[in-house]
Structure formats: C-alpha cells, structure tokens
Motif scaffolding. Structure first.
Motif, mmCIF file in Angstrom:
data_model
loop_
_atom_site.group_PDB
_atom_site.id
_atom_site.type_symbol
_atom_site.label_atom_id
_atom_site.label_comp_id
_atom_site.label_asym_id
_atom_site.label_seq_id
_atom_site.Cartn_x
_atom_site.Cartn_y
_atom_site.Cartn_z
ATOM 1 N N ALA A 26 -9.081 38.457 -22.485
ATOM 2 C CA ALA A 26 -9.391 40.177 -22.493
ATOM 3 C C ALA A 26 -10.217 40.595 -21.170
ATOM 4 C CB ALA A 26 -9.610 40.652 -23.583
ATOM 5 N N GLY A 27 -11.386 39.764 -21.253
ATOM 6 C CA GLY A 27 -12.343 40.090 -20.347
ATOM 7 C C GLY A 27 -12.026 39.820 -18.742
ATOM 8 N N TRP A 28 -11.203 38.740 -18.586
ATOM 9 C CA TRP A 28 -10.459 38.462 -17.348
ATOM 10 C C TRP A 28 -9.626 39.451 -16.993
ATOM 11 C CZ3 TRP A 28 -12.812 35.564 -13.976
ATOM 12 C CH2 TRP A 28 -13.512 34.441 -14.308
ATOM 13 N N ARG A 29 -8.908 40.130 -18.040
ATOM 14 C CA ARG A 29 -7.815 41.021 -17.688
ATOM 15 C C ARG A 29 -8.492 42.418 -17.142
ATOM 16 N NH1 ARG A 29 -3.017 41.286 -22.232
ATOM 17 N NH2 ARG A 29 -4.632 42.217 -23.179
ATOM 18 N N GLU A 30 -9.766 42.416 -17.308
ATOM 19 C CA GLU A 30 -10.304 43.777 -16.828
ATOM 20 C C GLU A 30 -10.730 43.778 -15.086
ATOM 21 O OE1 GLU A 30 -11.018 46.535 -18.360
ATOM 22 O OE2 GLU A 30 -10.270 45.577 -20.174
ATOM 23 N N LEU A 31 -10.477 42.376 -14.690
ATOM 24 C CA LEU A 31 -10.694 42.344 -13.189
ATOM 25 C C LEU A 31 -9.400 42.038 -12.465
ATOM 26 C CD1 LEU A 31 -13.640 40.027 -14.036
ATOM 27 C CD2 LEU A 31 -14.073 42.413 -13.421
ATOM 28 N N ALA A 32 -9.387 42.671 -11.329
ATOM 29 C CA ALA A 32 -8.381 42.245 -10.478
ATOM 30 C C ALA A 32 -8.531 40.821 -9.897
ATOM 31 C CB ALA A 32 -8.225 43.380 -9.321
ATOM 32 N N GLY A 33 -7.385 40.267 -9.265
ATOM 33 C CA GLY A 33 -7.457 39.010 -8.442
ATOM 34 C C GLY A 33 -7.898 37.645 -9.019
ATOM 35 N N VAL A 34 -7.485 37.731 -10.259
ATOM 36 C CA VAL A 34 -7.477 36.426 -11.064
ATOM 37 C C VAL A 34 -6.578 36.420 -12.302
ATOM 38 C CG1 VAL A 34 -9.400 37.630 -12.681
ATOM 39 C CG2 VAL A 34 -9.315 35.057 -12.352
ATOM 40 N N LYS A 35 -5.965 35.205 -12.355
ATOM 41 C CA LYS A 35 -4.712 35.421 -13.470
ATOM 42 C C LYS A 35 -4.507 34.011 -14.181
ATOM 43 C CE LYS A 35 0.173 35.352 -12.622
ATOM 44 N NZ LYS A 35 1.211 35.076 -11.659
ATOM 45 N N PRO A 36 -4.463 33.948 -15.667
ATOM 46 C CA PRO A 36 -4.413 32.711 -16.290
ATOM 47 C C PRO A 36 -2.868 32.385 -16.071
ATOM 48 C CG PRO A 36 -4.345 34.527 -17.465
ATOM 49 C CD PRO A 36 -4.522 35.030 -16.362
ATOM 50 N N ILE A 37 -2.607 30.871 -15.742
ATOM 51 C CA ILE A 37 -1.068 30.505 -15.916
ATOM 52 C C ILE A 37 -0.807 29.296 -16.643
ATOM 53 C CG2 ILE A 37 -1.032 31.155 -13.199
ATOM 54 C CD1 ILE A 37 -1.066 28.122 -12.662
ATOM 55 N N ALA A 38 -1.914 28.678 -17.341
ATOM 56 C CA ALA A 38 -1.518 27.518 -18.219
ATOM 57 C C ALA A 38 -2.794 27.579 -19.240
ATOM 58 C CB ALA A 38 -1.320 26.297 -17.535
ATOM 59 N N PHE A 39 -2.223 27.151 -20.452
ATOM 60 C CA PHE A 39 -3.387 27.157 -21.800
ATOM 61 C C PHE A 39 -3.051 25.683 -22.229
ATOM 62 C CE2 PHE A 39 -3.064 31.803 -23.306
ATOM 63 C CZ PHE A 39 -3.760 32.191 -21.954
ATOM 64 N N TYR A 40 -4.393 25.081 -22.521
ATOM 65 C CA TYR A 40 -4.470 23.819 -23.212
ATOM 66 C C TYR A 40 -5.290 24.121 -24.595
ATOM 67 C CZ TYR A 40 -6.864 19.862 -25.043
ATOM 68 O OH TYR A 40 -7.545 18.881 -25.986
ATOM 69 N N ASN A 41 -4.532 23.382 -25.610
ATOM 70 C CA ASN A 41 -5.360 23.308 -27.001
ATOM 71 C C ASN A 41 -4.982 21.979 -27.669
ATOM 72 O OD1 ASN A 41 -7.683 24.845 -28.384
ATOM 73 N ND2 ASN A 41 -5.864 24.750 -29.886
ATOM 74 N N ARG A 42 -5.892 21.494 -28.329
ATOM 75 C CA ARG A 42 -5.623 20.194 -29.016
ATOM 76 C C ARG A 42 -4.523 20.618 -29.974
ATOM 77 N NH1 ARG A 42 -11.137 18.392 -31.680
ATOM 78 N NH2 ARG A 42 -10.460 20.526 -32.376
ATOM 79 N N SER A 43 -4.277 21.692 -30.862
ATOM 80 C CA SER A 43 -3.512 21.841 -31.431
ATOM 81 C C SER A 43 -2.713 23.040 -30.923
ATOM 82 C CB SER A 43 -3.916 22.564 -32.805
ATOM 83 O OG SER A 43 -4.734 23.419 -33.004
ATOM 84 N N ILE A 44 -1.541 22.726 -30.508
ATOM 85 C CA ILE A 44 -0.734 23.484 -29.352
ATOM 86 C C ILE A 44 -0.008 24.756 -29.880
ATOM 87 C CG2 ILE A 44 1.383 22.328 -29.975
ATOM 88 C CD1 ILE A 44 2.216 22.361 -26.490
ATOM 89 N N GLU A 45 -0.153 24.770 -31.320
ATOM 90 C CA GLU A 45 0.237 26.152 -31.702
ATOM 91 C C GLU A 45 -0.595 27.238 -31.638
ATOM 92 O OE1 GLU A 45 -0.589 23.543 -33.787
ATOM 93 O OE2 GLU A 45 1.261 22.588 -33.624
ATOM 94 N N LYS A 46 -1.871 26.873 -31.491
ATOM 95 C CA LYS A 46 -2.833 28.029 -31.176
ATOM 96 C C LYS A 46 -2.844 28.226 -29.728
ATOM 97 C CE LYS A 46 -6.785 27.478 -34.390
ATOM 98 N NZ LYS A 46 -8.229 26.547 -34.064
ATOM 99 N N ALA A 47 -2.446 27.372 -28.858
ATOM 100 C CA ALA A 47 -2.327 27.865 -27.553
ATOM 101 C C ALA A 47 -1.094 28.712 -27.264
ATOM 102 C CB ALA A 47 -2.216 26.497 -26.480
ATOM 103 N N ALA A 48 0.005 28.180 -27.902
ATOM 104 C CA ALA A 48 1.420 29.096 -27.866
ATOM 105 C C ALA A 48 0.936 30.462 -28.098
ATOM 106 C CB ALA A 48 2.393 28.426 -28.684
ATOM 107 N N ALA A 49 0.350 30.665 -29.341
ATOM 108 C CA ALA A 49 0.075 31.792 -29.828
ATOM 109 C C ALA A 49 -0.719 33.071 -29.030
ATOM 110 C CB ALA A 49 -0.676 32.025 -31.242
#
Ligand code: 89V
Length: 347
Positions: A26-49
């Motif tokens: 949410a902090g990153w979303r306040e800033l222009a010029g930066v974007k998440p494109i992939a998530f990793y988590n050991r339990s993938i369900e959390k990453a998917a959510a």
C-alpha cells in the motif's frame, strides 16, 4: 536497470507476503513510477490472496522459479520475510543482478549482515534496508528543531519505546525469537539515536524477560556514549503498563545547554528555553489503508519507500543503505554482547 519503454516505471517482486507486506505494498501504491509484478511466499495461498488484492498476476511458492521467469523484467526485489531468510534471498537476487530492498532487522548475526553488504557490492547491485522509523513525521520534525540550534549544544538524551501493546497477536513469530526486542525494536530506536545524534563510541546494556510466554528478552536498556560526547539512554520494553499506552510511538527527550525538546504522546513536540515553552505538532499522514493502531509507523513506510525509490531512480543517495544500516546492526549485536558479558563495548 530502469525500464524506459514503460515510462521509466521500476518493476519489482515481493518476496514474502505475511502481515507486513500488505502495508508495504500500500505504501508503494502511494508513489508513482514503481509497480509490483510478481509475488513469492512459502505458502503460496498467502501470496495469491495478496496478489488478488493488488492486481498482480504472477504468484509463486518457489522463489527460484519466480526469479528464473521474471528476473529479466525486474528492477529490484522487496524482501519482506522474517530475518532468517534475508541473506539467502539477497544472494539469489544479487546473483541475477537485481537491486535489493530488505526489511529490518537486516540479519540474525553481524557476520551475516556483513556478508549481505559484500555480496551486493561484489554483484554491483544496490542494497537498501527498509528502516522506516527515522522517517516518521515527528522524528523528522524533532531533527529539524535540533538542527535549528534552539536548544544549543546537546549533552543528554532519552529515546524510549516502552509499551504493553500485544504485538504477538499480529506477529506471533516474534514470540519464538531467542533475541527479541533489541533486534525488533532496538534496530529501530538505535537507528533513531544514530539519525539524531551521530555515531556511537561505546555502549552498555541490560536486558530482561518479563513475559514468561516468549523466548527472548522483552526489556532492554542501552546507555550510549555518542562520538560527539552526548550521553543517550535508549530504552525499549514490551512489558510496560502505562497510564497512557504510547504504541507505536518513540518518545524522545533531548537536553541542550539552552533548553530541552520533548517529543511526547500524540506527536507533540515541546521546546523549552528560558523564554518559555513552544508547542509543535508533527502528525503522521493518515492514509486510508493504515491501521490506526500503527499510524505513525505505517505512514513512515511511504517516506522510507520514497527515499529508496529516488535512489533507485538515480536522483539521490538513500539514507538507509546496507552500509549505513550495518552500523545500526553493529549496535544491536554490541548491545546483546554487553548484556551477556556485563561490560561496556567500544564500537
Ligand atoms: O515496525 C516494526 O518493526 C514492528 C512494529 C510492531 C513496531 O511496527 O515490529
């Protein structure tokens, strides 16, 4: 590795999607010029959510797979796992030429922290530690007041994070750390001491465990002698029952030859000289996504992210590089050693 085709937008992967990641994103979303494109988590369900919440399509339960598929289009990784995996994930990202942002505390040992700095230096990638407390609005304001010279030459200070907040409800893994409060909170408040007063010459520390349900220490008192001669008492506790709970504020008193500045509850700064007392306010920005119980901490994520982003964009040097934060981590480990051996440690 700035992506010019995409209007200069920097792309990143989040490694670790636990409790803190939602706020970091949410902090990153306040800033222009930066974007998440992939998530990793050991339990993938959390990453998917979380990916669903932030409109990210690429989700992995295996970090190598994420990096194999996306390293070519990534500019950096944002590591938001617990401390035990920071070095391993830093190495994997650095091997692929990606800049690294990593949450505090940097590493479980000083040697591991040094290894992270060396790995990134050798790979010619940047390493930033997401040390956000020094970016809190009241801490920045306090620094301004000190720099104005209104209280003159500083000789003594107290930096305090003492609370009875049930921090383990949201972050249960903290209960199992052999070393708890100096790594978790000390890394923040010792960094604040460095930010306000410069580097440390020596320290002495006492610790205690009051809460019998946790493994590590939940109280630490650290007396710092700063190189400029200031005596700074840094105290932290999660066992303190207060008339007025102050979590997650760091309260600070600074005494100088011409006056005293006190940062109190509710972001109030009182500046006292022989002419009287002036009251300032330095409230955090209340973004809609912040949890009010963590207001000043969550708001500072944006300012810390901005500082790092502007460095990644080549506009300035960031404050909390790996090299800088190594000095804070040095104090964390010196404090443990001091408490264990009951001796003053010269830094
Ligand atoms: O920022 C942190 O390190 C958290 C806190 C609860 C203080 O926000 O542990």
């Amino acid at each position: 590795m700035q992506d010019m085709e995409n209007g200069g937008t920097l792309k990143f992967a989040v490694l670790g999607t636990g409790f803190w990641a939602g706020y970091q994103l949410a902090g990153w979303r306040e800033l222009a010029g930066v974007k998440p494109i992939a998530f990793y988590n050991r339990s993938i369900e959390k990453a998917a959510a979380l990916a669903h919440q932030f409109g990210v399509e690429n989700v992995y339960g295996n970090v190598d797979e994420l990096l194999d598929k996306h390293a070519h289009e990534l500019d950096f990784v944002d590591i938001i796992t617990d401390v035990s995996t920071h070095a391993m994930l830093t190495e994997k990202a650095a091997e692929r030429g990606l800049d690294v942002i990593c949450q505090k505390p940097m590493a479980p040992t000083l040697e591991t922290a040094a290894g992270m700095v060396d790995t990134c230096r050798a790979a010619n990638v940047a390493l930033y530690i997401h040390e956000n407390f020094r970016f809190q609005a009241p801490i920045r304001k306090l620094k301004e007041v000190l720099l104005s010279g209104v209280i003159g030459q500083i000789f003594k200070a107290n930096v305090a994070f003492c609370s009875g907040f049930p921090v383990f409800d949201n972050q249960p893994f903290l209960k199992d750390l052999d070393e708890f409060i100096i790594t978790d909170i000390g890394s923040h408040v010792l960094d604040i001491a460095r930010f306000l007063f410069g580097e440390v010459a020596s320290l002495y520390c006492h610790t205690a465990r009051i809460n019998a349900e946790i493994k590590g220490e939940d109280v630490a008192n650290v007396l710092l002698r700063m190189r400029n001669g200031v005596s700074c008492y840094v105290e932290m506790s999660y066992a303190t029952i207060k008339e007025r709970e102050s979590f997650p504020q760091t309260l600070v008193t600074v005494e100088g030859e011409k006056g005293t500045v006190a940062l109190l509850n509710d972001y109030e700064i009182r500046v006292t000289t022989i002419a009287g007392t002036t009251i300032l306010k330095a409230e955090p920005k209340l973004y809609p996504w912040i949890d009010p119980a963590y207001a000043v901490v969550h708001a500072s994520i944006v300012d810390c992210n901005r500082d790092i982003l502007e460095s990644l964009q080549g506009k300035k040097n960031a404050e909390t590089t790996g090299t800088d934060n190594f000095e804070t981590i040095r104090l964390v480990h010196a404090a443990y050693r001091s408490a264990r051996e009951n001796m003053v440690i010269y830094i």
